[in-house]
Design a protein around this motif. Sequence first.
Motif, PDB file in Angstrom:
ATOM      1  N   ASN A  28      40.033 -47.539 -45.384  1.00 24.20           N
ATOM      2  CA  ASN A  28      39.432 -47.845 -46.961  1.00 24.20           C
ATOM      3  C   ASN A  28      40.126 -48.505 -47.830  1.00 24.20           C
ATOM      4  O   ASN A  28      40.266 -47.687 -49.562  1.00 24.20           O
ATOM      5  N   SER A  29      40.442 -49.695 -47.840  1.00 28.32           N
ATOM      6  CA  SER A  29      41.214 -50.439 -48.913  1.00 28.32           C
ATOM      7  C   SER A  29      40.064 -50.690 -49.960  1.00 28.32           C
ATOM      8  O   SER A  29      38.797 -50.838 -49.477  1.00 28.32           O
ATOM      9  N   LEU A  30      40.127 -50.823 -50.600  1.00 32.26           N
ATOM     10  CA  LEU A  30      39.292 -51.294 -51.588  1.00 32.26           C
ATOM     11  C   LEU A  30      38.927 -52.514 -51.999  1.00 32.26           C
ATOM     12  O   LEU A  30      40.324 -53.217 -52.598  1.00 32.26           O
ATOM     13  N   THR A  31      38.293 -52.790 -51.935  1.00 24.71           N
ATOM     14  CA  THR A  31      37.784 -55.175 -52.824  1.00 24.71           C
ATOM     15  C   THR A  31      37.364 -54.509 -54.166  1.00 24.71           C
ATOM     16  O   THR A  31      37.262 -53.322 -54.880  1.00 24.71           O
ATOM     17  N   GLY A  32      37.408 -55.525 -54.436  1.00 23.26           N
ATOM     18  CA  GLY A  32      36.974 -55.540 -55.818  1.00 23.26           C
ATOM     19  C   GLY A  32      35.125 -54.993 -56.356  1.00 23.26           C
ATOM     20  O   GLY A  32      34.880 -54.448 -57.386  1.00 23.26           O
ATOM     21  N   ALA A  33      34.483 -55.604 -55.425  1.00 28.72           N
ATOM     22  CA  ALA A  33      33.156 -55.267 -55.256  1.00 28.72           C
ATOM     23  C   ALA A  33      33.408 -54.232 -55.165  1.00 28.72           C
ATOM     24  O   ALA A  33      32.275 -53.020 -56.017  1.00 28.72           O
ATOM     25  N   MET A  34      34.415 -53.129 -54.409  1.00 30.25           N
ATOM     26  CA  MET A  34      34.399 -51.611 -53.890  1.00 30.25           C
ATOM     27  C   MET A  34      34.486 -50.937 -55.544  1.00 30.25           C
ATOM     28  O   MET A  34      33.887 -49.941 -55.918  1.00 30.25           O
ATOM     29  N   ASP A  63      43.867 -59.351 -48.217  1.00 27.76           N
ATOM     30  CA  ASP A  63      43.627 -60.188 -48.492  1.00 27.76           C
ATOM     31  C   ASP A  63      42.889 -59.937 -50.016  1.00 27.76           C
ATOM     32  O   ASP A  63      43.378 -61.304 -51.140  1.00 27.76           O
ATOM     33  N   GLU A  64      42.207 -59.496 -50.336  1.00 24.61           N
ATOM     34  CA  GLU A  64      42.161 -59.568 -52.114  1.00 24.61           C
ATOM     35  C   GLU A  64      42.980 -59.011 -52.924  1.00 24.61           C
ATOM     36  O   GLU A  64      43.505 -59.923 -53.714  1.00 24.61           O
ATOM     37  N   ALA A  65      43.635 -58.357 -52.817  1.00 25.07           N
ATOM     38  CA  ALA A  65      45.762 -58.654 -53.308  1.00 25.07           C
ATOM     39  C   ALA A  65      45.624 -59.789 -53.434  1.00 25.07           C
ATOM     40  O   ALA A  65      46.770 -59.759 -54.374  1.00 25.07           O
ATOM     41  N   ARG A  66      46.283 -60.803 -52.898  1.00 30.08           N
ATOM     42  CA  ARG A  66      47.050 -61.336 -52.623  1.00 30.08           C
ATOM     43  C   ARG A  66      46.267 -62.572 -53.193  1.00 30.08           C
ATOM     44  O   ARG A  66      46.901 -63.231 -53.961  1.00 30.08           O
ATOM     45  N   ALA A  67      44.741 -62.482 -53.426  1.00 28.81           N
ATOM     46  CA  ALA A  67      44.407 -63.466 -53.868  1.00 28.81           C
ATOM     47  C   ALA A  67      44.064 -62.961 -55.846  1.00 28.81           C
ATOM     48  O   ALA A  67      43.753 -63.357 -56.515  1.00 28.81           O
ATOM     49  N   GLY A  68      44.604 -61.684 -56.211  1.00 23.50           N
ATOM     50  CA  GLY A  68      44.844 -61.289 -57.181  1.00 23.50           C
ATOM     51  C   GLY A  68      44.808 -59.870 -57.968  1.00 23.50           C
ATOM     52  O   GLY A  68      44.391 -59.590 -59.095  1.00 23.50           O
ATOM     53  N   LEU A  69      43.888 -59.641 -56.730  1.00 24.90           N
ATOM     54  CA  LEU A  69      43.064 -58.118 -57.035  1.00 24.90           C
ATOM     55  C   LEU A  69      44.465 -57.126 -57.504  1.00 24.90           C
ATOM     56  O   LEU A  69      44.152 -55.904 -58.517  1.00 24.90           O
ATOM     57  N   THR A 129      46.710 -56.932 -59.486  1.00 20.90           N
ATOM     58  CA  THR A 129      47.108 -57.071 -60.697  1.00 20.90           C
ATOM     59  C   THR A 129      46.149 -57.014 -61.628  1.00 20.90           C
ATOM     60  O   THR A 129      46.350 -57.570 -62.964  1.00 20.90           O
ATOM     61  N   SER A 130      44.623 -56.666 -61.119  1.00 21.01           N
ATOM     62  CA  SER A 130      43.450 -56.852 -61.758  1.00 21.01           C
ATOM     63  C   SER A 130      43.454 -55.498 -62.418  1.00 21.01           C
ATOM     64  O   SER A 130      43.228 -54.464 -62.001  1.00 21.01           O
ATOM     65  N   PRO A 131      42.452 -55.254 -64.054  1.00 22.49           N
ATOM     66  CA  PRO A 131      42.461 -54.515 -64.830  1.00 22.49           C
ATOM     67  C   PRO A 131      41.884 -53.486 -64.565  1.00 22.49           C
ATOM     68  O   PRO A 131      41.201 -52.269 -64.895  1.00 22.49           O
ATOM     69  N   VAL A 132      40.890 -54.163 -62.928  1.00 22.07           N
ATOM     70  CA  VAL A 132      39.775 -52.955 -62.850  1.00 22.07           C
ATOM     71  C   VAL A 132      40.123 -51.289 -62.350  1.00 22.07           C
ATOM     72  O   VAL A 132      39.339 -51.116 -62.400  1.00 22.07           O
ATOM     73  N   TRP A 133      41.787 -51.697 -61.929  1.00 30.29           N
ATOM     74  CA  TRP A 133      41.868 -50.445 -61.251  1.00 30.29           C
ATOM     75  C   TRP A 133      42.046 -49.630 -61.966  1.00 30.29           C
ATOM     76  O   TRP A 133      41.483 -48.293 -61.899  1.00 30.29           O
ATOM     77  N   GLU A 134      42.495 -49.774 -63.861  1.00 28.15           N
ATOM     78  CA  GLU A 134      42.433 -49.187 -64.529  1.00 28.15           C
ATOM     79  C   GLU A 134      41.485 -48.605 -65.029  1.00 28.15           C
ATOM     80  O   GLU A 134      40.715 -47.135 -65.621  1.00 28.15           O
ATOM     81  N   GLN A 135      40.920 -48.931 -65.466  1.00 24.93           N
ATOM     82  CA  GLN A 135      39.397 -49.132 -65.338  1.00 24.93           C
ATOM     83  C   GLN A 135      38.872 -48.376 -64.998  1.00 24.93           C
ATOM     84  O   GLN A 135      38.073 -47.142 -65.235  1.00 24.93           O
ATOM     85  N   VAL A 136      38.697 -47.925 -63.060  1.00 20.65           N
ATOM     86  CA  VAL A 136      37.641 -47.165 -62.764  1.00 20.65           C
ATOM     87  C   VAL A 136      38.922 -45.759 -62.900  1.00 20.65           C
ATOM     88  O   VAL A 136      38.225 -44.791 -62.803  1.00 20.65           O
ATOM     89  N   SER A 137      39.829 -45.864 -63.114  1.00 22.08           N
ATOM     90  CA  SER A 137      41.244 -44.601 -62.761  1.00 22.08           C
ATOM     91  C   SER A 137      40.535 -44.310 -64.470  1.00 22.08           C
ATOM     92  O   SER A 137      40.945 -42.615 -65.247  1.00 22.08           O
ATOM     93  N   GLY A 138      40.370 -45.238 -65.535  1.00 24.61           N
ATOM     94  CA  GLY A 138      40.489 -43.961 -66.949  1.00 24.61           C
ATOM     95  C   GLY A 138      38.703 -43.789 -67.069  1.00 24.61           C
ATOM     96  O   GLY A 138      38.433 -43.012 -67.907  1.00 24.61           O
ATOM     97  N   ALA A 139      37.323 -44.265 -66.083  1.00 23.54           N
ATOM     98  CA  ALA A 139      36.873 -43.114 -65.637  1.00 23.54           C
ATOM     99  C   ALA A 139      36.007 -42.626 -65.436  1.00 23.54           C
ATOM    100  O   ALA A 139      36.126 -41.344 -66.174  1.00 23.54           O
ATOM    101  N   VAL A 140      37.649 -42.257 -64.424  1.00 23.94           N
ATOM    102  CA  VAL A 140      37.360 -40.931 -63.663  1.00 23.94           C
ATOM    103  C   VAL A 140      37.905 -40.395 -64.890  1.00 23.94           C
ATOM    104  O   VAL A 140      37.363 -38.560 -65.633  1.00 23.94           O
ATOM    105  N   ALA A 141      38.972 -40.630 -65.766  1.00 21.01           N
ATOM    106  CA  ALA A 141      39.367 -39.049 -66.564  1.00 21.01           C
ATOM    107  C   ALA A 141      38.774 -38.688 -67.515  1.00 21.01           C
ATOM    108  O   ALA A 141      38.900 -37.760 -68.419  1.00 21.01           O
ATOM    109  N   ALA A 142      37.609 -40.199 -68.413  1.00 14.76           N
ATOM    110  CA  ALA A 142      36.960 -39.898 -68.860  1.00 14.76           C
ATOM    111  C   ALA A 142      35.820 -38.878 -69.232  1.00 14.76           C
ATOM    112  O   ALA A 142      34.743 -37.960 -69.299  1.00 14.76           O
ATOM    113  N   LEU A 143      35.381 -38.594 -67.596  1.00 15.12           N
ATOM    114  CA  LEU A 143      34.390 -37.945 -67.417  1.00 15.12           C
ATOM    115  C   LEU A 143      34.243 -36.462 -67.658  1.00 15.12           C
ATOM    116  O   LEU A 143      35.449 -35.812 -67.847  1.00 15.12           O
ATOM    117  N   PRO A 144      33.225 -36.199 -67.995  1.00 13.50           N
ATOM    118  CA  PRO A 144      33.395 -34.383 -69.024  1.00 13.50           C
ATOM    119  C   PRO A 144      33.606 -32.991 -68.318  1.00 13.50           C
ATOM    120  O   PRO A 144      33.451 -31.893 -68.663  1.00 13.50           O
TER     121      PRO A 144
END
Length: 204
Positions: A23-29, A63-69, A71-86
Amino acid sequence: MIRVDGGEDGVVTITLDRPDKANSLTGAMLSDMAAALRDAEGARAVILTGAGDKVFSAGADLDEARAGLATSPVWEQVSGAVAALPCLTIAALNGTLAGGAFGMALACDLRIAVPNARFFYPVAKLGFLPQPSDPVRLAALIGPARTKMILLAGQRLSSDEAHAYGLIDRVVSPGDLMQTARAHCADAADGTPDILHKIKSMVP
């Protein structure tokens, strides 16, 4: 890769569905996860879980981690979206939680895990910074010293240790994981979105 089920009763289950790759996460996931969370904003409870019986998520696809995933801000966007759920949010951890996948679990209101789960976040060893909000959320749950034990010393916690420290709230057998998660959603599913949001906002 990201499977969304339910919603008719107010409870949405979002599953990381890549068990052949731990269940490793890609940018698309991660993008699909962010979209699924936006779509779930009207739910009264959201459960995050993983496919398979060993790993919730190993973090970033290598593979995507080595290519820059990594350190991508998308991780923070996802966790922020979880935290923001009402609504009520539950991480039903069907196995090991590692690396960047910590963010979405830490952002949930509750974490339930199976006995064989392990917890580690090897950023120091790999040369990456954790997501900005992760150390804050982790320290709020288990304290600063234990947070440093995981992030700086690279220590792995068993489910019993994680439970004792307060990282997870309950340990249940694999066969009872989803049933337990859904049972925790019962009152929220009977509630109204505005009351759930107000209750949630009252808890620091």
